[in-house]
Design a protein around this motif. Sequence first.
Motif, PDB file in Angstrom:
ATOM      1  N   CYS A 176      34.450  56.933  47.135  1.00  0.00           N
ATOM      2  CA  CYS A 176      34.984  58.268  46.846  1.00  0.00           C
ATOM      3  C   CYS A 176      33.828  59.158  46.384  1.00  0.00           C
ATOM      4  O   CYS A 176      33.206  58.892  45.367  1.00  0.00           O
ATOM      5  CB  CYS A 176      36.063  58.165  45.765  1.00  0.00           C
ATOM      6  SG  CYS A 176      36.776  59.735  45.291  1.00  0.00           S
TER       7      CYS A 176
ATOM      8  N   LEU B 274      44.641  62.923  48.629  1.00  0.00           N
ATOM      9  CA  LEU B 274      45.258  61.642  48.280  1.00  0.00           C
ATOM     10  C   LEU B 274      45.951  61.035  49.496  1.00  0.00           C
ATOM     11  O   LEU B 274      45.914  59.812  49.706  1.00  0.00           O
ATOM     12  CB  LEU B 274      46.272  61.832  47.150  1.00  0.00           C
ATOM     13  CG  LEU B 274      45.690  62.270  45.800  1.00  0.00           C
ATOM     14  CD1 LEU B 274      46.809  62.633  44.837  1.00  0.00           C
ATOM     15  CD2 LEU B 274      44.819  61.154  45.213  1.00  0.00           C
TER      16      LEU B 274
ATOM     17  N   PRO C 146      46.974  66.638  46.714  1.00  0.00           N
ATOM     18  CA  PRO C 146      47.805  65.754  47.534  1.00  0.00           C
ATOM     19  C   PRO C 146      47.261  65.507  48.945  1.00  0.00           C
ATOM     20  O   PRO C 146      47.337  64.372  49.435  1.00  0.00           O
ATOM     21  CB  PRO C 146      49.150  66.491  47.572  1.00  0.00           C
ATOM     22  CG  PRO C 146      49.204  67.188  46.249  1.00  0.00           C
ATOM     23  CD  PRO C 146      47.789  67.625  45.978  1.00  0.00           C
TER      24      PRO C 146
ATOM     25  N   LEU D  87      41.595  64.844  43.127  1.00  0.00           N
ATOM     26  CA  LEU D  87      42.034  65.025  44.507  1.00  0.00           C
ATOM     27  C   LEU D  87      43.415  65.665  44.547  1.00  0.00           C
ATOM     28  O   LEU D  87      44.316  65.276  43.805  1.00  0.00           O
ATOM     29  CB  LEU D  87      42.074  63.675  45.238  1.00  0.00           C
ATOM     30  CG  LEU D  87      40.712  63.028  45.515  1.00  0.00           C
ATOM     31  CD1 LEU D  87      40.883  61.627  46.081  1.00  0.00           C
ATOM     32  CD2 LEU D  87      39.889  63.890  46.481  1.00  0.00           C
TER      33      LEU D  87
ATOM     34  N   SER E 149      50.376  53.223  39.281  1.00  0.00           N
ATOM     35  CA  SER E 149      48.990  53.529  38.943  1.00  0.00           C
ATOM     36  C   SER E 149      48.766  53.184  37.480  1.00  0.00           C
ATOM     37  O   SER E 149      49.636  53.396  36.638  1.00  0.00           O
ATOM     38  CB  SER E 149      48.665  54.999  39.225  1.00  0.00           C
ATOM     39  OG  SER E 149      49.640  55.834  38.671  1.00  0.00           O
TER      40      SER E 149
ATOM     41  N   ARG F 151      54.914  63.166  51.030  1.00  0.00           N
ATOM     42  CA  ARG F 151      55.353  62.910  49.662  1.00  0.00           C
ATOM     43  C   ARG F 151      56.871  62.827  49.592  1.00  0.00           C
ATOM     44  O   ARG F 151      57.432  61.927  48.952  1.00  0.00           O
ATOM     45  CB  ARG F 151      54.847  64.003  48.718  1.00  0.00           C
ATOM     46  CG  ARG F 151      55.067  63.678  47.251  1.00  0.00           C
ATOM     47  CD  ARG F 151      54.773  64.854  46.350  1.00  0.00           C
ATOM     48  NE  ARG F 151      55.620  65.994  46.649  1.00  0.00           N
ATOM     49  CZ  ARG F 151      56.901  66.088  46.286  1.00  0.00           C
ATOM     50  NH1 ARG F 151      57.462  65.123  45.601  1.00  0.00           N
ATOM     51  NH2 ARG F 151      57.614  67.135  46.609  1.00  0.00           N
TER      52      ARG F 151
ATOM     53  N   TYR G 139      41.143  69.184  50.115  1.00  0.00           N
ATOM     54  CA  TYR G 139      41.416  67.921  49.427  1.00  0.00           C
ATOM     55  C   TYR G 139      41.235  68.036  47.915  1.00  0.00           C
ATOM     56  O   TYR G 139      41.466  67.080  47.180  1.00  0.00           O
ATOM     57  CB  TYR G 139      40.494  66.823  49.969  1.00  0.00           C
ATOM     58  CG  TYR G 139      40.868  66.335  51.357  1.00  0.00           C
ATOM     59  CD1 TYR G 139      41.893  66.950  52.085  1.00  0.00           C
ATOM     60  CD2 TYR G 139      40.215  65.257  51.936  1.00  0.00           C
ATOM     61  CE1 TYR G 139      42.235  66.504  53.357  1.00  0.00           C
ATOM     62  CE2 TYR G 139      40.552  64.797  53.207  1.00  0.00           C
ATOM     63  CZ  TYR G 139      41.559  65.425  53.901  1.00  0.00           C
ATOM     64  OH  TYR G 139      41.901  64.978  55.149  1.00  0.00           O
TER      65      TYR G 139
ATOM     66  N   ALA H 240      45.139  57.526  50.985  1.00  0.00           N
ATOM     67  CA  ALA H 240      46.234  56.552  51.065  1.00  0.00           C
ATOM     68  C   ALA H 240      46.370  56.006  52.484  1.00  0.00           C
ATOM     69  O   ALA H 240      46.612  54.809  52.691  1.00  0.00           O
ATOM     70  CB  ALA H 240      47.549  57.199  50.621  1.00  0.00           C
TER      71      ALA H 240
ATOM     72  N   ILE I  13      49.413  59.766  43.818  1.00  0.00           N
ATOM     73  CA  ILE I  13      49.223  59.033  45.066  1.00  0.00           C
ATOM     74  C   ILE I  13      50.402  58.102  45.371  1.00  0.00           C
ATOM     75  O   ILE I  13      50.610  57.725  46.529  1.00  0.00           O
ATOM     76  CB  ILE I  13      47.899  58.222  45.057  1.00  0.00           C
ATOM     77  CG1 ILE I  13      47.414  57.985  46.492  1.00  0.00           C
ATOM     78  CG2 ILE I  13      48.066  56.881  44.338  1.00  0.00           C
ATOM     79  CD1 ILE I  13      46.045  57.366  46.600  1.00  0.00           C
TER      80      ILE I  13
ATOM     81  N   MET J  47      42.900  65.482  37.732  1.00  0.00           N
ATOM     82  CA  MET J  47      43.089  64.974  39.091  1.00  0.00           C
ATOM     83  C   MET J  47      41.980  65.539  39.963  1.00  0.00           C
ATOM     84  O   MET J  47      41.881  66.747  40.148  1.00  0.00           O
ATOM     85  CB  MET J  47      44.448  65.437  39.637  1.00  0.00           C
ATOM     86  CG  MET J  47      45.621  64.838  38.888  1.00  0.00           C
ATOM     87  SD  MET J  47      47.166  65.587  39.430  1.00  0.00           S
ATOM     88  CE  MET J  47      48.325  64.679  38.403  1.00  0.00           C
TER      89      MET J  47
ATOM     90  N   LEU K 190      45.234  59.522  39.293  1.00  0.00           N
ATOM     91  CA  LEU K 190      45.699  59.336  40.669  1.00  0.00           C
ATOM     92  C   LEU K 190      47.216  59.170  40.728  1.00  0.00           C
ATOM     93  O   LEU K 190      47.749  58.638  41.691  1.00  0.00           O
ATOM     94  CB  LEU K 190      45.036  58.084  41.256  1.00  0.00           C
ATOM     95  CG  LEU K 190      43.587  58.237  41.703  1.00  0.00           C
ATOM     96  CD1 LEU K 190      42.856  56.917  41.613  1.00  0.00           C
ATOM     97  CD2 LEU K 190      43.524  58.760  43.122  1.00  0.00           C
TER      98      LEU K 190
END
Lengths: 79, 595
Positions: B144, B219, B216, B214, B63, B13, B201, B223, B44, B212, B41
Amino acid sequence: MRERLRRIVADTIGVGPEQVARDASVDTVTDWDSLRHLELMLELELAFDVTISSDMMAVLTSLDAIEEFLRDEGVAEPV
Amino acid sequence: MTAISREQASERRVRGRQLQREASSSSGPLRHCLVLGSFNLELIAPLLVEALDRAGVAARVGSGPFGQISEQALNPRSQLYAAAPDDVVLVPGAEDLLAAVFAGDCRDAAAQDELVDERLEQLEHAVGAVLERLPQSGCYVVTCGCAQVPDGHVLDPIAPPRGQHAVQRLLDGVRRLRDLSPRVVIVDWAWEAGPVHPDGYVDDRLWYAARMRLAPAGLASLADLAARQIAAQRNVPRKAIAVDLDDTLWGGIVGEVGLSGIVLGIEGSGLAFQDMQRELLKLRAGGVLLLACSKNDRAAALEVFERHPHMLLRLEHFAAERINWQDKATNLRELADELALGADSFVFIDDNPVEREWIRRALPDVLVPELPADPVARPRAIRALRCFDRLGLTEADGARNASYAAQRDRRGAQAASLSFEDFLRSLDQRVTIEPLEAETLARAAQLCQRTNQFNMTTRRYDHGDLEAILADVDAEAHTVAVSDRFGDSGITGLAILRFVADEAEIDTLLLSCRVLGRGIEDRLLSFLVDRARERGARRLLGRRIATQRNQQTADFYAQRGFAATGAGVHRINLGALGSGPRPAATAGRAVHTDA
């Protein structure tokens, strides 16, 4: 401690450390929005090896509150 | 796949954020990806920027509003269409699509099936609308799963209340959306990470605070896979893998320990070496050229290929080899010349870190991955390579090694022939030029991505771009297929003409290096001249965009009677062709036989 906190806040929010005052809070830093706040909480957990509850997350909206919380959790000043 | 930790996600990140800042202050071209999820999301963006950067794609990521996949897709005035991104990433989460099942309100098998099918139909409509309204964009649909099965107290995997069956049915249905169009790419994250998200996760605090589903780490994992597929659409995969022999394909140095002394078999590390060979055979079956590059006693090495009972690889599996005492960089250069490939098409595999480092320095374009010292870790390391990533296989991939082997035989014939013309005649060459059509689009897109040397403009058209050209009345595209008595090279060339007023321009003219030097480029040009004239064009423009790799095309148009007009454009007056210079050979018919 305060300097380290300023740096973490600045890094997470994506501004220069000089833009995060010693007494910074959600109200004084424009980019410190709810999304960044969540990221900040997760970063603090990693950086200080603490767990922040959902309720506490809602309260830790200033550097003062964060530092007080970390002291209560027994996080020592780095030497 | 290896799970991503919170710490790794945090590092990614931070790096992604930095990339985002750098991008906002530079003006380089960025791919624009928009992520639309059934849940929030927003976190992400930096993770996908970072993952794409690692995959070689500079991008910005946004997003859209969450929980609105259908609304965004079906409303022509939505944020999605205002943004018109290059890539749309849809993340329909099972917990959101099957909310009734997860709430315990839909515990009956028939009702669950009905709900799943209804949701899939909505998703199909949404994807269809995106394809239609964004004809140039790729649509990536992520599978997902869920944080937990709807009712984990029921242990029977098939029992409807457990909901496991409904989730699987949904995920399978999402996977089948790929059939809608080649522009739909399924990011099968539910297979990589599991239909039930791993613990790290998910973060319930993030769900209750911001919807959210998920955390990080999840995500970052998603990703990573999405980026890999977005990159595979754009990046040119490596074409050849050159492998060392001793201590790479088998254990020990055959010149020292002899045929019976090497480690290769069906147990222990001997099996690991055999599995290494299996991985190479799999790459070969997928169209990667296999090359041997070894400092070795040639006779001893060849004996291993011919006589060792546990060898899977045979010499004929290799498109070319250099087994000698020459420096390996020299050998790799020779192999590149022999195959008419650039060093940037090569991957070099060697157990010796000194050789690896030498090649990295001598030939920086060659990709030299690390190879674990322990042979049992190597088959996995080969499987983990991403430099051969491609979205799917075309028929040409399977036949490529055989085609290069046939090329070797053709060279033999060339040496034995009296003249080049005799040689061409002896090939019984058939050149077939046909309009591009749906069935040949995938191969044509692949040629656009891969062809470097005889490529006048190196325009990397992808599937969507070519579809647009097919639909354009002022453009036409033609594929070239070549066969001869040594084999069928399949579609190995592409030409695109664009018409503006009374001028036609050759937008794209490319030929695979496998068929170069056989007069096919002239056939193709003659054909284009005829097409341009048939459609009433008075002038034909040939554009050339110079790259590091297409030097050989520098004088192509000039040598064929086109006049330079500057800025890489050559022009020929079609009216003057009858008497003046004209491209070699006569065209008019689409099939040419040299016999």
